[in-house]
Design an enzyme around this catalytic site. Structure first.
Site, mmCIF file in Angstrom:
data_model
loop_
_atom_site.group_PDB
_atom_site.id
_atom_site.type_symbol
_atom_site.label_atom_id
_atom_site.label_comp_id
_atom_site.label_asym_id
_atom_site.label_seq_id
_atom_site.Cartn_x
_atom_site.Cartn_y
_atom_site.Cartn_z
ATOM 1 N N SER A 133 -4.175 7.511 10.315
ATOM 2 C CA SER A 133 -5.202 6.491 10.183
ATOM 3 C C SER A 133 -4.910 5.761 8.894
ATOM 4 O O SER A 133 -4.880 6.364 7.834
ATOM 5 C CB SER A 133 -6.574 7.154 10.129
ATOM 6 O OG SER A 133 -7.533 6.187 9.841
ATOM 7 N N ARG A 134 -4.641 4.465 8.995
ATOM 8 C CA ARG A 134 -4.151 3.761 7.802
ATOM 9 C C ARG A 134 -5.259 3.377 6.839
ATOM 10 O O ARG A 134 -5.003 3.158 5.679
ATOM 11 C CB ARG A 134 -3.380 2.509 8.211
ATOM 12 C CG ARG A 134 -2.023 2.860 8.777
ATOM 13 C CD ARG A 134 -1.278 1.629 9.208
ATOM 14 N NE ARG A 134 -0.532 1.907 10.424
ATOM 15 C CZ ARG A 134 -0.112 0.991 11.254
ATOM 16 N NH1 ARG A 134 -0.369 -0.276 11.015
ATOM 17 N NH2 ARG A 134 0.555 1.314 12.331
ATOM 18 N N VAL A 135 -6.488 3.238 7.311
ATOM 19 C CA VAL A 135 -7.545 2.858 6.379
ATOM 20 C C VAL A 135 -8.667 3.868 6.328
ATOM 21 O O VAL A 135 -9.470 3.857 5.417
ATOM 22 C CB VAL A 135 -8.135 1.472 6.713
ATOM 23 C CG1 VAL A 135 -7.112 0.405 6.508
ATOM 24 C CG2 VAL A 135 -8.703 1.445 8.100
#
Lengths: 524, 181
Positions: free
Chosen positions: A364-366
């Site tokens: 999950s990048r953010v």
């Protein structure tokens, strides 16, 4: 009773107040080709791209191809009633769907017409299905979590409100279940959900709707369904229609969760109608703008700035892969658009690890910013534990002589994998997840037999609810772990009372022998 | 990729119009072409005979020279050329397209007028004048049709536009308003 003529005529007058006696002027064209959900029409020189057109039998179409001599139209409905030579007229409108609170709890088609037999949906508002995504200044960074209620997701790939997290995996690996569980867990979380079913069997959609109804999740959910029996154009517009319905709430400052299940079917539908419209095929025969089809849809998910009310729309697109091939065209496209992916692995699914989330490739990048502090603390080493366990497990299969450190790591890994298992439609509140993972990371589970882990977990949760609800409340309200050793004490108190299966068995055996002694005594 | 009929017709028509205009023979060419179209319309078998394989080339040539009889130089050449290039199937489309471009040139419109009863001379004149004013045309060619089902008023189709002032449509509109409210 006499008929009051005056009253009636005044009523009719009122209703006809909007009627204007004027000549209707319309631009019309003639159908020159019809078939496979697509029609071509001569004339209509001023038609706009994406404009809604009406055929003479009342079916609507959308102008897609504007060429020098004709207009390519996708038919949104039954195309078998349209004949060559029929007239098509412009409506001057862009395709719109009804939006608003009245849609909640309903099952509708991509044009907003009810499918659930619960009567007409009376909304006073509509929104165009294609809408420009919020631009940079209209957004805010993601900071509030979406609690999916699934331990492995909330711990390893946290999702924030306004994020786009892809769920990807082979068929029958539990993609839809994750989405539905997430919707079910949004109860009392101030979230409105939109579930867009694209190209699914009617029976599957029905089952999903019934699941949502059973868990009381339908009250805050809109289901948009374009099933496998609908023509390709409806499948193509379904996600945009769902996004429009969600946007209405987002721009009113509410939080929305939208699930597109699934976008591979939408891509297939769009490929179908593009090929019939004779657009040039590209890679895997998808048209040139297939990337834009998905990017403009997913860009509409956003966390709005405070000036715009601070609403959000979180998107969970689903993509089906073939034999785990994530490097096919559509999966790579959507992976690159989204802010991370949850990868479901068929092998671990069949090995009983459910949800079958591959911790190594899921990211999950953010979402990390949106995780609560307590969860961040207890989940910190989880990914590393799993990675080293997977590495060791494959080696450990060969030899039996392992040093104690390796054995300890293997034991921890096995227990970690066991803790991350979770039943279908059993979402857990975040405080329960935190305590379970706390127990894991602080070695309380290391000497519990692997078979007893799940029972330990559920009994711990019951114990905490019964005796230490204050700790749960504290975690929930502050988002932090309790100060001091109160949590440690609670868990070790529970562990004192916990009996493993072996202990229980031997106790039972003792009891049985005791009982037989008693009966012998009685006989004597 | 083969060109579609409309594109082909547009090119032939444009060339013919430019040629006829340069020689000041537009009006005559236009009249000849519309009578040629009538010939095609009156003999539905003609096109398929010219286009198909049932006649030998010699027989087809004979038919073509019959068609050319009495035609002016440009029209005769057009017929011959269209036949030689194997585009005789597009002949009617070419004539339609020619008429369209000619109309635009001399500001003439063709209007299909649907009425419930036959128009009388006075109404016909009024209609022509009204349409001429609305579409900024110098000449209006009316194609009248009678359809009692529209009850009253008139429906006019001009090019890609439809003007609907029929009583039937108005009643439908009122019905929609009453039912929806």
């Amino acid at each position: 009773m006499s008929i009051k003529t005056e009253e009636i005529s005044s009523l009719i007058k009122k209703q006809l107040a909007n009627y204007e006696d004027s000549i209707s002027v319309q631009e019309t064209g003639t159908v020159t080709y019809v078939g496979d959900g697509v029609a071509r029409a001569d004339g209509l020189e001023n038609a706009m791209a994406g404009e809604l057109l009406e055929f003479s039998n009342g079916v609507y179409g959308m102008a897609q191809n504007l060429e020098s001599n004709n207009v390519g139209i996708v038919v949104l409905g039954d195309f078998t009633g349209i004949r060559e030579g029929d007239t098509v007229k412009r409506t001057g409108r862009i395709m719109e769907v009804p939006v608003g609170d009245q849609l909640l709890g309903r099952v509708v088609d991509p044009l907003g017409r009810p499918l659930d037999g619960l009567g007409e949906i009376k909304t006073d508002k509509t929104r165009p299905i294609e809408h420009k995504a919020p631009d940079v200044m209209e957004r805010k960074s993601v900071s509030v979590p979406v609690q999916t209620g699934i331990k492995v997701i909330d711990a390893l790939v946290p999702i924030g409100r306004g994020q786009r997290e892809l769920i990807i995996g082979d068929r029958k690996t539990g993609k839809t279940s994750i989405a539905l569980d997430t919707i079910i867990n949004q109860k009392n979380q101030n979230m409105i959900c939109v579930y867009v079913a694209i190209g699914q069997k009617e029976s599957t959609v029905k089952a999903s709707v019934e699941t949502l109804r059973k868990y009381g999740a339908l009250d805050y959910t809109i289901v948009v369904s374009a099933s496998a029996s609908n023509p390709a154009p409806l499948l193509y517009i379904a996600p945009y229609a769902g996004a429009a319905m969600g946007e209405e709430f987002m721009y009113n400052g509410k939080d929305v969760l939208i699930v597109y299940d699934d976008l591979s079917k939408q891509a297939d539908a769009y490929r179908e109608l593009s090929l019939i419209l004779r657009r040039p095929p590209g890679r895997e025969a998808y048209p040139g703008d297939i990337f834009y089809t998905h990017s403009r849809l997913l860009e509409r998910a956003a966390r709005l700035s405070d000036d715009l009310g601070g609403g959000s729309m979180t998107a969970l697109p689903i993509i089906q892969t073939q034999a785990g091939d994530v490097s096919a065209y559509i999966p790579t496209n959507v992976i690159s658009i989204t802010d991370g992916q949850i990868f479901l692995d068929a092998d671990s699914f069949y090995a009983g690890q459910r949800p079958a989330i591959d911790a190594g490739t899921s990211v999950s990048r953010v979402g990390g910013d949106a995780q609560i502090k307590a969860m961040k603390k207890v989940a910190g080493t989880l990914r590393l534990d799993i990675a080293s366990y997977n590495e060791l497990a494959s080696f450990a299969q060969f030899g039996s002589d392992l040093d104690s450190e390796t054995q300890a790591r293997l034991a921890r890994g096995q227990r970690t994998m066991e803790v991350l298992k979770q039943g279908l439609h059993e979402p857990q509140p975040v405080e329960q997840q935190v305590v379970t993972l706390y127990a894991l990371s602080h070695s309380y589970l290391d000497n519990v037999p692997v078979d007893d882990i799940q029972r330990f977990e559920s009994e711990l949760a019951n114990y905490m609810r019964a005796n230490h609800q204050d700790l749960y409340d504290q975690i929930k309200s502050t988002g932090k772990l309790p100060e001091g050793d109160s949590l440690d004490k609670a868990i070790s108190d529970f562990k004192e009372t916990f009996k493993t299966s072996d202990q229980k068995k031997s106790e039972k055996a003792d009891e049985a022998s005791d009982n037989s002694d008693d009966s012998e005594d009685a006989n004597n | 990729m083969s060109l579609d009929q409309k594109t082909v017709a547009g090119r032939y028509a444009k060339a013919l119009i430019e040629l006829a205009q340069a020689d000041d023979q537009l009006k005559q060419t236009s009249q000849e072409l519309s009578s040629l179209r009538d010939v095609f319309k009156d003999n539905p078998g003609l096109l398929s005979a010219l286009n198909g394989t049932s006649l030998s080339v010699g027989q087809k040539k004979g038919l073509i020279s019959d068609l050319k009889q009495g035609a002016s130089k440009y029209v005769a050449n057009l017929i011959q050329m269209v036949f030689d290039y194997g585009r005789i199937n597009d002949m009617v489309a070419i004539i339609d397209e020619f008429e369209k471009q000619y109309d635009a040139l001399i500001k003439r419109i063709h209007a299909v007028v649907v009425t419930a009863v036959q128009l009388d001379e006075k109404r016909r004149k009024e209609m022509s004048e009204a349409l001429a004013k609305r579409f900024d045309a110098k000449e209006v060619v009316l194609d009248e049709k009678v359809d009692p089902s529209i009850i009253g008023g008139a429906i006019v189709h001009v090019g890609g536009q439809t003007l609907d002032g029929s009583v039937n449509t108005k009643l439908q509109e009122m019905r929609r308003l009453l039912v929806n409210n």
